[in-house]
Design a protein around this motif. Structure first.
Motif: not given
Ligand SMILES: NC(=O)c1ccc[n+]([C@@H]2O[C@H](COP(=O)([O-])OP(=O)(O)OC[C@H]3O[C@@H](n4cnc5c(N)ncnc54)[C@H](OP(=O)(O)O)[C@@H]3O)[C@@H](O)[C@H]2O)c1
Length: 310
Positions: A220-224
């Protein structure tokens, strides 16, 4: 020796009991009579032919976490371990070299004693995931007393990341589904936010400037990454990228690079001995039931690892 592996890549049913030659420990190596092997997500990738595929011909034997006793010490091996001592080890899979086997040969740097209070089953959940969490924090390099956010905190890597970050003196904010809140609190998180896609906004409510670093174990790195301050860092074990956003740098963990980091493994042992990191076993199964273990893991929602008994 008995091992469990695949002669053809495939689903859980592809895992079979195999009869393989007992490996010999060479210089700088230790052979372990494996009693317990942790079942990790990467094992399913090995089973499917998606990880650690090499020039080696099948069968492939998965397994990166082993616990048992020393049963052979290679010549010219610099160690104070003795035959019969209880040890845990991280294994880098290659062909038939994996922890789902009665005997496993590993470099001496990949082996440490099992804390007396831990069972073999508990010990078989610590080395690989603990080293991954260590690597994630080393990537982040937060300043002393800095802030770390963890996604997937109830999982194996995430749970150890919370505990290691706490032991390192960082302030930790972690996500948790309602059923995991108590667990994540016990792991030591200072702030818990509800699991979900609004992680970044929720973290910012507590840390308006953003946190120094993010450990992402759920891709979830993209949104987090919105939770991370300008110029901060993201360490992801599950994929995804947010590099370039506000000067944030994302790096992927690759635990084989830590497989010979003996001091880091020994620090995990010490923290476990002190009760500051707590291995979690979801279930134990006989090695023959490896297909069932992989099915249960694929179903998700496990808290703690499944451990195969050899
Ligand atoms: N490259 C490396 O060096 C390395 C090393 C170790 C692990 N890994 C990888 O790292 C990942 C995590 O491994 P693990 O052993 O910690 O797995 P795990 O024990 O299954 O933990 C993953 C956690 O993330 C949670 N999760 C899943 N989807 C989520 C979402 N959308 N939002 C928030 N949380 C979510 C899971 O909850 P539920 O169970 O409720 O779904 C679980 O608690 C895996 O992909 C693994 O292959 C990579």
């Amino acid at each position: 020796m008995k091992a469990v592996g695949v002669t053809e890549f495939g689903g859980p049913e592809a895992l079979r009991v195999l009869e393989l030659p007992v490996p010999e420990a060479g210089p700088g190596e230790i052979r372990i009579r494996v009693h317990a092997a942790g079942v990790n997500p990467v094992d399913a990738m090995v089973r499917r032919g998606e990880a650690f595929v090499s020039a080696a011909q099948p069968p492939y034997v998965p397994g990166m976490d082993a616990a048992g006793v020393v049963d052979q010490i290679g010549e010219d091996t610099d160690t104070d371990l003795a035959i019969g001592e209880r040890v845990m080890a991280v294994a880098v899979v290659s062909g038939t070299h994996g922890a789902y086997a009665e005997h496993l040969v590993v470099p001496v740097e990949s082996v440490v004693r099992i804390p007396p209070a831990l069972s073999d089953m508990e010990a078989a959940t610590l080395p690989m995931n603990g080293l991954t969490a260590r690597m994630a924090l080393d990537i982040l390099q937060p300043p002393p007393g800095g802030t770390v956010a963890v996604i997937g905190a109830a999982g194996a890597v995430g749970g150890y990341a919370v505990q290691l970050a706490t032991a390192d003196g960082y302030r930790v904010v972690a996500d948790a589904a309602p059923r995991d809140e108590q667990l994540v609190k016990e792991l030591g998180a200072d702030v818990i936010v509800p699991r979900g896609n609004d992680f970044a906004q929720l973290v910012r409510q507590h840390f308006p400037q953003g946190v120094d670093g993010l450990v992402d174990t759920a891709a979830l790195a993209g949104i987090a990454a919105g939770a991370v301050r300008d110029g901060g860092r993201v360490a992801t074990s599950a994929g995804g990228d947010s590099s370039g956003e506000r000067g944030i740098v994302t790096q992927h963990t690759f635990v084989p690079n830590y497989a010979r980091e003996h001091a880091k493994l020994d620090r995990l042992r010490q923290l476990a001995e002190e009760g500051r990191i707590t291995p979690r076993v979801a279930q134990t199964l006989p090695a023959e039931q490896a297909p069932e273990a992989h099915r249960l893991m694929a179903a998700g929602g496990l808290r703690g690892r499944i451990v195969l008994i050899f």
